[in-house]
Design an enzyme around this catalytic site. Structure first.
Site, mmCIF file in Angstrom:
data_model
loop_
_atom_site.group_PDB
_atom_site.id
_atom_site.type_symbol
_atom_site.label_atom_id
_atom_site.label_comp_id
_atom_site.label_asym_id
_atom_site.label_seq_id
_atom_site.Cartn_x
_atom_site.Cartn_y
_atom_site.Cartn_z
ATOM 1 N N LYS A 223 21.617 34.536 71.119
ATOM 2 C CA LYS A 223 21.675 35.970 70.815
ATOM 3 C C LYS A 223 22.654 36.706 71.717
ATOM 4 C CE LYS A 223 17.989 36.468 67.713
ATOM 5 N NZ LYS A 223 16.669 36.938 67.328
ATOM 6 N N ARG A 257 12.526 29.692 67.500
ATOM 7 C CA ARG A 257 13.518 29.584 66.441
ATOM 8 C C ARG A 257 14.878 29.359 67.089
ATOM 9 N NH1 ARG A 257 17.144 32.906 63.958
ATOM 10 N NH2 ARG A 257 17.421 32.730 61.714
HETATM 11 C C1 7PM Z 1 23.274 38.350 63.412
HETATM 12 C C2 7PM Z 1 22.242 39.013 64.063
HETATM 13 C C3 7PM Z 1 23.090 37.094 62.905
HETATM 14 C C4 7PM Z 1 21.038 38.396 64.225
HETATM 15 C C5 7PM Z 1 21.897 36.472 63.086
HETATM 16 C C6 7PM Z 1 20.874 37.140 63.733
HETATM 17 C C7 7PM Z 1 15.264 36.059 64.028
HETATM 18 C C8 7PM Z 1 14.947 35.794 62.713
HETATM 19 C C9 7PM Z 1 17.080 36.057 62.904
HETATM 20 C C10 7PM Z 1 14.211 36.156 64.989
HETATM 21 C C11 7PM Z 1 12.708 35.666 63.193
HETATM 22 C C12 7PM Z 1 19.818 35.198 64.714
HETATM 23 C C13 7PM Z 1 19.577 36.474 63.972
HETATM 24 N N1 7PM Z 1 16.599 36.213 64.138
HETATM 25 N N2 7PM Z 1 13.699 35.579 62.278
HETATM 26 N N3 7PM Z 1 16.104 35.793 62.016
HETATM 27 N N4 7PM Z 1 12.954 35.945 64.502
HETATM 28 N N5 7PM Z 1 11.443 35.486 62.802
HETATM 29 O O1 7PM Z 1 20.242 35.316 65.895
HETATM 30 O O2 7PM Z 1 14.385 36.430 66.191
HETATM 31 O O3 7PM Z 1 19.651 34.110 64.188
HETATM 32 S S1 7PM Z 1 18.729 36.221 62.453
#
Ligand code: 7PM
Length: 277
Positions: A223, A257
């Site tokens: 992240k 995750r």
């Molecule tokens: C851009 C911003 C691309 C954020 C991808 C992301 C989570 C999730 C995501 C989480 C749950 C990423 C995120 N993050 N589902 N989906 N928890 N439950 O970094 O923290 O993959 S997408």
């Protein structure tokens, strides 16, 4: 608290922390540059993550990145369904669908998904009723604001209390709609409307969410707050991501995750070895 009901007679044991492997089927995902957009390579990637020890595979067809193009339900279905079908035919590992859209939830569950992972915590119209009717597990995640603007100026009285109260409210709403508590995971939503300091505070005090009585999912992998704190681009965030996954489990997470399943599983095995139970 250490078993998740997946519905339809299936369960997932969470006595030991489970690693959820991320498979993006999007052309605009920030972490893998859309390398897995074609269904065959997405399935190949997912099966590699299973071989590395993933206990859940999270399939997503819509990027939640700030500024990402919105995707229609039809496009999202066209992207994810072939992957979920092929994956469920090839493995018994539970598949979660990362979506907020009821139409996508229905198609994904028909294709074999047993967890609905919704970053909007089933707040879209009809999402609660749809998830209840489908009879599968749900992950309720906290997000302040909307993806497009959530990082503009996030503010909290106390981030842990605010997140806890939000999740308690969504658990009540889900229960009222007919989703049994046994089918719920909760997630503080690291990076979703949070400053780096908010994320660190949530991780430090993650155990405070255990009062809600449901297993905690933590998504910290790659992240942007890692990048902000350490000055690292997304392709250099592996070591920090593994450290954060370990800290999350030590502080009470049951599911992490992650993009890099093998290294995370190895670190968690080490944590298991030193943990007295
Ligand atoms: C851009 C911003 C691309 C954020 C991808 C992301 C989570 C999730 C995501 C989480 C749950 C990423 C995120 N993050 N589902 N989906 N928890 N439950 O970094 O923290 O993959 S997408």
């Amino acid at each position: 608290m250490s078993v998740l009901d997946l519905g339809h007679g299936r369960t997932l044991d969470l006595t030991h922390a489970v690693v959820m492997g991320v498979v993006n089927v999007t052309p605009d995902s920030f972490s893998d540059g859309g390398r897995f957009t074609d269904p065959a390579s997405a399935v190949e990637q997912a099966l590699r993550l299973v071989a590395e020890g993933a206990g859940i595979i999270d399939v997503g067809g819509e990027s939640t990145r700030p500024g990402a193009q919105p995707v229609s339900a039809g496009d999202e279905i066209a992207r994810v369904i072939p992957v979920i079908e092929a994956l469920c035919a090839a493995t018994t590992v539970p598949v979660s669908i990362d979506t907020s859209k009821p139409e996508v939830m229905r198609a994904a569950v028909a294709a074999g998904a047993t967890i609905i992972n919704d970053v909007r915590a089933l707040r879209d119209p009809d999402a609660l009723d749809t998830a209840a009717a489908l009879g599968v597990a749900v992950c309720l995640m906290h997000m302040q604001g909307e993806p497009r603007t959530m990082q503009d100026n996030p503010e909290y009285i106390d981030v842990v209390t605010d997140v806890r109260d939000f999740l308690a409210g969504r658990m009540l709403a889900a229960e009222a709609a007919g989703i049994p508590r046994d089918r719920m995971l909760i997630d503080p939503g690291f990076g979703f409307g949070k400053t780096p300091e908010h994320n660190l505070e949530l991780l430090r005090r993650l155990a405070a969410l255990r009062i809600l009585g449901r297993p905690i999912l933590a998504g910290l992998s790659r992240k942007s707050f890692i990048g902000k704190l350490l000055g690292l681009p997304v392709d250099r965030r592996l070591h920090a991501s593994v450290a954060l996954a370990l800290l999350a489990v030590q502080n009470g997470a049951s599911v992490v995750r992650v993009h890099d399943v093998g290294p995370t599983v190895e670190a968690l095995h080490m944590l298991d070895a030193v943990t007295i139970r």
